[in-house]
Motif scaffolding. Structure first.
Motif, PDB file in Angstrom:
ATOM      1  N   TRP A  60      98.991 -29.592  87.695  1.00  0.00           N
ATOM      2  CA  TRP A  60      97.825 -29.851  86.825  1.00  0.00           C
ATOM      3  C   TRP A  60      96.624 -30.339  87.621  1.00  0.00           C
ATOM      4  O   TRP A  60      95.942 -31.278  87.251  1.00  0.00           O
ATOM      5  N   TRP A  61      96.441 -29.703  88.802  1.00  0.00           N
ATOM      6  CA  TRP A  61      95.196 -29.801  89.572  1.00  0.00           C
ATOM      7  C   TRP A  61      95.005 -31.147  90.264  1.00  0.00           C
ATOM      8  O   TRP A  61      93.903 -31.491  90.664  1.00  0.00           O
ATOM      9  N   VAL A  62      96.108 -31.899  90.407  1.00  0.00           N
ATOM     10  CA  VAL A  62      95.958 -33.229  91.009  1.00  0.00           C
ATOM     11  C   VAL A  62      96.335 -33.259  92.486  1.00  0.00           C
ATOM     12  O   VAL A  62      95.783 -34.039  93.263  1.00  0.00           O
ATOM     13  N   SER A 116      91.891 -45.127  84.412  1.00  0.00           N
ATOM     14  CA  SER A 116      93.215 -44.655  84.812  1.00  0.00           C
ATOM     15  C   SER A 116      93.292 -43.133  84.828  1.00  0.00           C
ATOM     16  O   SER A 116      93.580 -42.531  85.851  1.00  0.00           O
ATOM     17  N   ASP A 117      93.002 -42.499  83.700  1.00  0.00           N
ATOM     18  CA  ASP A 117      93.071 -41.038  83.633  1.00  0.00           C
ATOM     19  C   ASP A 117      91.677 -40.445  83.525  1.00  0.00           C
ATOM     20  O   ASP A 117      90.702 -41.174  83.338  1.00  0.00           O
ATOM     21  N   GLY A 118      91.644 -39.118  83.580  1.00  0.00           N
ATOM     22  CA  GLY A 118      90.361 -38.437  83.475  1.00  0.00           C
ATOM     23  C   GLY A 118      89.656 -38.767  82.176  1.00  0.00           C
ATOM     24  O   GLY A 118      88.456 -39.071  82.159  1.00  0.00           O
ATOM     25  N   ALA A 119      90.407 -38.715  81.073  1.00  0.00           N
ATOM     26  CA  ALA A 119      89.770 -38.954  79.768  1.00  0.00           C
ATOM     27  C   ALA A 119      89.128 -40.341  79.724  1.00  0.00           C
ATOM     28  O   ALA A 119      88.074 -40.515  79.116  1.00  0.00           O
ATOM     29  N   SER A 120      89.753 -41.318  80.377  1.00  0.00           N
ATOM     30  CA  SER A 120      89.130 -42.653  80.341  1.00  0.00           C
ATOM     31  C   SER A 120      87.830 -42.656  81.134  1.00  0.00           C
ATOM     32  O   SER A 120      86.885 -43.372  80.783  1.00  0.00           O
ATOM     33  N   GLY A 150      83.532 -26.233  76.937  1.00  0.00           N
ATOM     34  CA  GLY A 150      83.782 -27.340  77.874  1.00  0.00           C
ATOM     35  C   GLY A 150      85.037 -28.120  77.498  1.00  0.00           C
ATOM     36  O   GLY A 150      85.517 -28.064  76.369  1.00  0.00           O
ATOM     37  N   TYR A 151      85.556 -28.859  78.472  1.00  0.00           N
ATOM     38  CA  TYR A 151      86.742 -29.695  78.245  1.00  0.00           C
ATOM     39  C   TYR A 151      86.550 -31.006  78.998  1.00  0.00           C
ATOM     40  O   TYR A 151      86.240 -30.995  80.194  1.00  0.00           O
ATOM     41  N   HIS A 152      86.762 -32.124  78.288  1.00  0.00           N
ATOM     42  CA  HIS A 152      86.553 -33.417  78.941  1.00  0.00           C
ATOM     43  C   HIS A 152      87.673 -34.416  78.678  1.00  0.00           C
ATOM     44  O   HIS A 152      87.514 -35.597  78.969  1.00  0.00           O
ATOM     45  N   GLY A 153      88.782 -33.948  78.117  1.00  0.00           N
ATOM     46  CA  GLY A 153      89.915 -34.847  77.897  1.00  0.00           C
ATOM     47  C   GLY A 153      90.298 -34.923  76.434  1.00  0.00           C
ATOM     48  O   GLY A 153      89.631 -34.356  75.565  1.00  0.00           O
ATOM     49  N   GLU A 154      91.370 -35.675  76.154  1.00  0.00           N
ATOM     50  CA  GLU A 154      92.003 -35.602  74.830  1.00  0.00           C
ATOM     51  C   GLU A 154      91.860 -36.865  73.995  1.00  0.00           C
ATOM     52  O   GLU A 154      92.326 -36.886  72.859  1.00  0.00           O
ATOM     53  N   LEU A 222      78.789 -32.140  81.262  1.00  0.00           N
ATOM     54  CA  LEU A 222      79.229 -30.795  81.653  1.00  0.00           C
ATOM     55  C   LEU A 222      80.193 -30.869  82.826  1.00  0.00           C
ATOM     56  O   LEU A 222      80.267 -31.870  83.533  1.00  0.00           O
ATOM     57  N   GLU A 223      80.939 -29.766  82.996  1.00  0.00           N
ATOM     58  CA  GLU A 223      81.803 -29.592  84.175  1.00  0.00           C
ATOM     59  C   GLU A 223      81.023 -28.737  85.178  1.00  0.00           C
ATOM     60  O   GLU A 223      80.773 -27.560  84.895  1.00  0.00           O
ATOM     61  N   PRO A 224      80.619 -29.269  86.296  1.00  0.00           N
ATOM     62  CA  PRO A 224      79.825 -28.492  87.242  1.00  0.00           C
ATOM     63  C   PRO A 224      80.555 -27.283  87.837  1.00  0.00           C
ATOM     64  O   PRO A 224      81.698 -27.395  88.293  1.00  0.00           O
ATOM     65  N   ALA A 256      78.150 -35.650  85.022  1.00  0.00           N
ATOM     66  CA  ALA A 256      78.892 -34.570  85.697  1.00  0.00           C
ATOM     67  C   ALA A 256      80.370 -34.938  85.665  1.00  0.00           C
ATOM     68  O   ALA A 256      80.791 -35.907  86.301  1.00  0.00           O
ATOM     69  N   ASP A 257      81.128 -34.168  84.910  1.00  0.00           N
ATOM     70  CA  ASP A 257      82.579 -34.387  84.850  1.00  0.00           C
ATOM     71  C   ASP A 257      83.214 -33.541  85.958  1.00  0.00           C
ATOM     72  O   ASP A 257      83.469 -32.357  85.784  1.00  0.00           O
ATOM     73  N   GLU A 258      83.433 -34.186  87.110  1.00  0.00           N
ATOM     74  CA  GLU A 258      84.033 -33.480  88.254  1.00  0.00           C
ATOM     75  C   GLU A 258      85.517 -33.832  88.385  1.00  0.00           C
ATOM     76  O   GLU A 258      86.082 -33.818  89.480  1.00  0.00           O
ATOM     77  N   ILE A 259      86.123 -34.146  87.249  1.00  0.00           N
ATOM     78  CA  ILE A 259      87.543 -34.531  87.267  1.00  0.00           C
ATOM     79  C   ILE A 259      88.400 -33.392  87.803  1.00  0.00           C
ATOM     80  O   ILE A 259      89.302 -33.603  88.617  1.00  0.00           O
ATOM     81  N   ALA A 260      88.097 -32.168  87.384  1.00  0.00           N
ATOM     82  CA  ALA A 260      88.858 -31.014  87.884  1.00  0.00           C
ATOM     83  C   ALA A 260      88.239 -30.428  89.149  1.00  0.00           C
ATOM     84  O   ALA A 260      88.947 -29.925  90.013  1.00  0.00           O
ATOM     85  N   VAL A 261      86.912 -30.468  89.252  1.00  0.00           N
ATOM     86  CA  VAL A 261      86.260 -29.697  90.323  1.00  0.00           C
ATOM     87  C   VAL A 261      85.869 -30.528  91.543  1.00  0.00           C
ATOM     88  O   VAL A 261      85.479 -29.957  92.569  1.00  0.00           O
ATOM     89  N   SER A 285      88.707 -37.936  88.981  1.00  0.00           N
ATOM     90  CA  SER A 285      90.102 -38.351  88.787  1.00  0.00           C
ATOM     91  C   SER A 285      90.962 -37.309  89.506  1.00  0.00           C
ATOM     92  O   SER A 285      90.571 -36.853  90.571  1.00  0.00           O
ATOM     93  N   LYS A 286      92.077 -36.896  88.949  1.00  0.00           N
ATOM     94  CA  LYS A 286      92.945 -35.855  89.503  1.00  0.00           C
ATOM     95  C   LYS A 286      93.116 -35.977  91.026  1.00  0.00           C
ATOM     96  O   LYS A 286      93.898 -36.790  91.487  1.00  0.00           O
ATOM     97  N   GLY A 287      92.349 -35.206  91.819  1.00  0.00           N
ATOM     98  CA  GLY A 287      92.517 -35.216  93.266  1.00  0.00           C
ATOM     99  C   GLY A 287      92.214 -36.556  93.918  1.00  0.00           C
ATOM    100  O   GLY A 287      92.588 -36.791  95.077  1.00  0.00           O
TER     101      GLY A 287
HETATM  102  C1  LIG Z   1      87.105 -31.511  83.429  1.00  0.00           C
HETATM  103  C2  LIG Z   1      88.153 -32.426  82.895  1.00  0.00           C
HETATM  104  N1  LIG Z   1      87.783 -33.584  82.349  1.00  0.00           N
HETATM  105  C3  LIG Z   1      88.691 -34.456  81.881  1.00  0.00           C
HETATM  106  C4  LIG Z   1      90.044 -34.182  81.948  1.00  0.00           C
HETATM  107  C5  LIG Z   1      91.022 -35.168  81.400  1.00  0.00           C
HETATM  108  O1  LIG Z   1      91.774 -35.736  82.431  1.00  0.00           O
HETATM  109  P1  LIG Z   1      93.170 -36.448  82.082  1.00  0.00           P
HETATM  110  O2  LIG Z   1      94.102 -35.351  81.685  1.00  0.00           O
HETATM  111  O3  LIG Z   1      93.575 -37.100  83.355  1.00  0.00           O
HETATM  112  O4  LIG Z   1      92.906 -37.410  80.990  1.00  0.00           O
HETATM  113  C6  LIG Z   1      90.467 -32.985  82.517  1.00  0.00           C
HETATM  114  C7  LIG Z   1      91.901 -32.644  82.559  1.00  0.00           C
HETATM  115  O5  LIG Z   1      92.297 -31.525  82.766  1.00  0.00           O
HETATM  116  C8  LIG Z   1      89.504 -32.069  82.998  1.00  0.00           C
HETATM  117  O6  LIG Z   1      89.844 -30.897  83.529  1.00  0.00           O
END
Ligand SMILES: Cc1ncc(COP(=O)(O)O)c(C=O)c1O
Length: 442
Positions: A60-62, A116-120, A150-154, A222-224, A256-261, A285-287
């Motif tokens: 999951w990209w980490v 802790s996580d990306g969503a936070s 776009g996707y920024h967490g759950e 946004l996700e860059p 800029a949500d660079e959690i994945a990128v 986050s992630k990496g």
């Molecule tokens: C761009 C982006 N933002 C936020 C998240 C959420 O991260 P997490 O799953 O660690 O909460 C993700 C997870 O895939 C993501 O890709």
């Protein structure tokens, strides 16, 4: 239970009994077995029956530098002997200070708030932006704008700015209304339209929105360069430049949500570098911890920080997570940054991406493949004739060939750890071609 003598069968039965697995309809596991993993090393995951799986999506990209990476292992073990964790309210420690300084130097953003996580991290950016405007006597700026797809967490705040129906629709009544503008995804190009032209068109939709609603808008998120969970939609950096200009013009923050990128995924350490821009908030986050421990961070500017710095407690950012700035996770992250520096990872990845692209020519030419695309260390394509069950059937067929791949709808993608070598690339491309050939057309 003795983990050394556990079997695949035993673990998967017990896991189904006791563990509620994420992002899963658990009933599907009646026919689709879980994969019990005993150990990992490098790009490989090993089960209890002697099978191995190439982790082509970096868990999951980490995972950036492989499972059980000796250098990250030894940093975490060293840290374990010193300090595992201490609350970060009122206390501090060396790994969190060093990590904050290094991330600030890399991003040009001076203040780090850990989660802790990306969503936070996205929640923190959204709350901070809103609170900044409130502290600046602009309480009417409460709105957010995000990109289609776009996707920024759950979590509920992050899901409010997410546009992936599968994850969002069920919870829609719980979510805050947020505005969506066009995605700059280059697959939306008309005949003879370039990626730059799609970016310009999408920027115009953003401009129209901000012109009308800037007074009530706190931030654009946004996700860059790559909208990852939305199907690895890739877009031209011109869009980021235009977004920066428009946010400046209309007094709106850019998140800029660079959690994945982030962390080299798109070919530069941060994706924003390719557009020569700096956001007001950067989420990582992630990496960040190399796939070792949950850690996220939201970085921001002196200007934002100064708006919270006050005698009045309520003007401060009273947000916390118990594991904020966990020492073990920060130490893993420092080891990750050391590897980037000492191994010239960004340059090495450019060579690896070229080698991978060479091999992927056969995939791009496959009759069922369309929109084959690559940005940095991400590859993706759509598969024609995919039915509603494609995702699971592809996943299962790939597993049988020793590949961990999880398509997003009919989009197959590779996001391998950066330690991928040519022999792994051959296995990945050959295996994927074989799966494409054996899966029946819809
Ligand atoms: C761009 C982006 N933002 C936020 C998240 C959420 O991260 P997490 O799953 O660690 O909460 C993700 C997870 O895939 C993501 O890709």
């Amino acid at each position: 239970m003795n983990l050394d003598t556990a079997s695949n069968q035993e673990l998967l039965a017990r896991s189904r009994g006791a563990v509620w697995h994420p992002c899963t309809q658990m009933k599907h596991h009646e026919s689709l077995p879980l994969v019990p993993i005993r150990s990992g090393d490098g790009i490989w995951l090993h089960d209890f029956d002697g099978n191995r799986y190439l982790d082509a999506i970096s868990s999951w990209w980490v995972n950036l530098f492989g499972h059980a990476n000796p250098r990250i292992n030894s940093a975490v073990v060293d840290q374990l002997g010193k300090l595992e964790h201490v609350l970060l309210a009122g206390f501090t420690h060396e790994p969190v200070v060093l990590l904050s300084e290094r991330l600030s130097a890399l991003s040009g953003l001076s203040h780090c708030f850990f989660g802790s996580d990306g969503a936070s991290a996205t929640e923190i950016a959204l709350k901070m932006s809103f609170h900044y405007w409130r502290n600046e006597s602009r309480p009417e700026k409460t709105g957010f704008v995000s990109l289609a797809n776009g996707y920024h967490g759950e979590t509920l705040g992050a899901l409010s700015v997410t546009d992936v129906p599968l994850f969002r629709d069920t919870y829609a009544p719980l979510l805050r209304h947020t505005a969506r503008v066009e995605s700059p995804d280059w697959r939306r190009a008309g005949p003879a339209e370039s990626a730059e032209a799609v970016a310009r068109r999408a920027a115009q939709s953003l401009e129209v929105h901000l012109e009308r609603h800037h007074a009530q808008t706190a931030a654009l998120i946004l996700e860059p360069l790559v909208q990852a969970a939305g199907g690895m939609a890739m877009y031209h950096p011109d869009y980021l430049q235009a977004a920066r200009t428009l946010c400046d013009r209309y007094g709106v923050h850019l998140i800029a949500d660079e959690i994945a990128v982030g962390f080299g995924r798109t070919g530069t350490f941060l994706a924003c570098e390719q557009a020569g821009i700096k956001p007001d908030f950067l989420c990582l986050s992630k990496g960040l911890s190399g796939g070792y421990l949950p850690l996220s961070v939201t970085l921001t500017t002196d200007r934002v920080y100064a708006a919270f710095y006050h005698d009045d407690t309520a003007r401060g950012f009273l947000h916390s997570h118990s594991y904020t700035g966990n020492a073990l996770a920060c130490r893993a992250a420092l080891a990750v940054l050391d590897i980037f520096e000492s191994d010239g990872v960004i340059a090495a990845n450019r060579r690896k991406a070229a080698e991978m692209n060479f091999r992927c020519r056969r995939l791009a030419a496959h009759p069922r493949v369309s929109h084959f695309r690559n940005t940095g260390m991400i590859w993706a394509f759509e598969v024609a004739g995919a039915d509603g069950d494609f995702q699971r059937r592809f996943y299962q067929a790939a597993l049988c060939r020793g590949l961990l791949l999880r398509p997003l709808g009919n989009t197959v993608y590779f996001m391998p750890p950066y330690i991928i070598e040519p022999e792994h690339m051959d296995l990945l491309v050959d295996g994927t071609l074989a799966v494409l050939d054996e899966l029946p057309l819809d």
